[in-house]
Design an enzyme around this catalytic site. Sequence first.
Site, PDB file in Angstrom:
ATOM      1  N   GLU A  32       0.830  -1.202   0.000  1.00 58.82           N
ATOM      2  CA  GLU A  32       0.000   0.000   0.000  1.00 58.82           C
ATOM      3  C   GLU A  32       0.867   1.256   0.000  1.00 58.82           C
ATOM      4  O   GLU A  32       0.647   2.175  -0.802  1.00 58.82           O
ATOM      5  CB  GLU A  32      -0.908  -0.002   1.222  1.00 58.82           C
ATOM      6  CG  GLU A  32      -1.694   1.279   1.433  1.00 58.82           C
ATOM      7  CD  GLU A  32      -2.032   1.502   2.892  1.00 58.82           C
ATOM      8  OE1 GLU A  32      -1.297   2.237   3.579  1.00 58.82           O
ATOM      9  OE2 GLU A  32      -3.051   0.947   3.348  1.00 58.82           O
ATOM     10  N   ASP A  59      -5.511  -4.011  -2.211  1.00 52.54           N
ATOM     11  CA  ASP A  59      -5.483  -2.562  -2.448  1.00 52.54           C
ATOM     12  C   ASP A  59      -4.093  -2.101  -2.843  1.00 52.54           C
ATOM     13  O   ASP A  59      -3.930  -1.239  -3.713  1.00 52.54           O
ATOM     14  CB  ASP A  59      -6.011  -1.786  -1.247  1.00 52.54           C
ATOM     15  CG  ASP A  59      -5.148  -1.925  -0.004  1.00 52.54           C
ATOM     16  OD1 ASP A  59      -4.479  -2.965   0.159  1.00 52.54           O
ATOM     17  OD2 ASP A  59      -5.159  -0.997   0.824  1.00 52.54           O
TER      18      ASP A  59
END
Length: 365
Positions: free
Chosen positions: A69, A127
């Site tokens: 991330e 993500d």
Amino acid sequence: MLKTLISALLALVVVSSGAVSEPVFGDGAREKDALSLWLRSAWRDYKSRFVTDAGAVIDDANKGISHSESQGYGMVLAVAADDLDAFRLIRDYTFETLQVRNDSLFAWKVEHTDQGPSIADMNNATDGDLLVAWALLEAYKQWNDPENLASARKILRDVATLLVHETGLGPVLLPGAKGFVDEDGKTLTVNPSYWVFPALESIAQFDRSANWAEIAVVGEEILDLSQRAPTYLPPDWVDISGFKLVPSDKFPPEFGYNAVRIPLYLAFSNNAFREKKAADFSTLHGFSNPEGPAVTHVVTGAIQSTMSETGFRSIAALSRCIDTSEPFPTSLLQFGSDSYYSSTLQIFTVLALAERNPKCLSPEW
């Protein structure tokens, strides 16, 4: 999309002052330089505090680790700041250090030791994978390097193969390749904040390994179904069984540091319905606290703590502006004292202002 951000930032002051009715990217008054200087200054400070000489983006509030991330966020911000050298540095570290699985996804967690970086968890974080792919696509558009496009497509191919799970609701993004489907395959655990809407919209333009537009719509539906009385705040983690959605019993049933990103991603989306959803957060219990969005028990409404750093308060201010046209406070542009995560969200919020919501800029600019 991000290629125009610096120009949009330059024009934002002029738009807010009422001098013109739409952005002007040509000859400039000195006000045009204000947000460009802010972005460059913020990015310079961000690099000095969070990006190592090797290209690791450090999460200073999480024992100094790096993760997919943080690497993805750093790459996106480097493109937005038109910093090719930093983009390459962070990109190369990300691929050399984190892309060590038997696929094109990234190990999500890296610890930094005296002996060098050490993978602490080989599982991926979806993500992070999407943020890296998004950054590569935006870099391709910005600098026309076909290697970035090819790399993004390899990542997305494996996201589609390993992480897109068909359900009665449609295609759902698993948060990781392991650990989010129960033994009988009937219950999935998902994280609504992993639907990075601006990333999915950009990805849909360049990749056909999955129906990314449909995945984004399903993410909206999951968000809607997870927002229930009394708070109507989505929990960080949700269990899906058939058509039933409930706060996951594997995590605290809280709106917290994961879900706080959702209204930002909605506001950054190039979709009016998603922007309206971002506005709807502005009056929700806990989220509208003057001191900052609150970590809130979504079932009882009990407030656990306040997310008071600037990045979190910036997201709330963006939501209020979309909802009520309340100008974005200039005090939230003070940069340089918050942690990695808050600082990242603060810059992304300003980018969302420039790209999607220039009306929110205060005339004080």
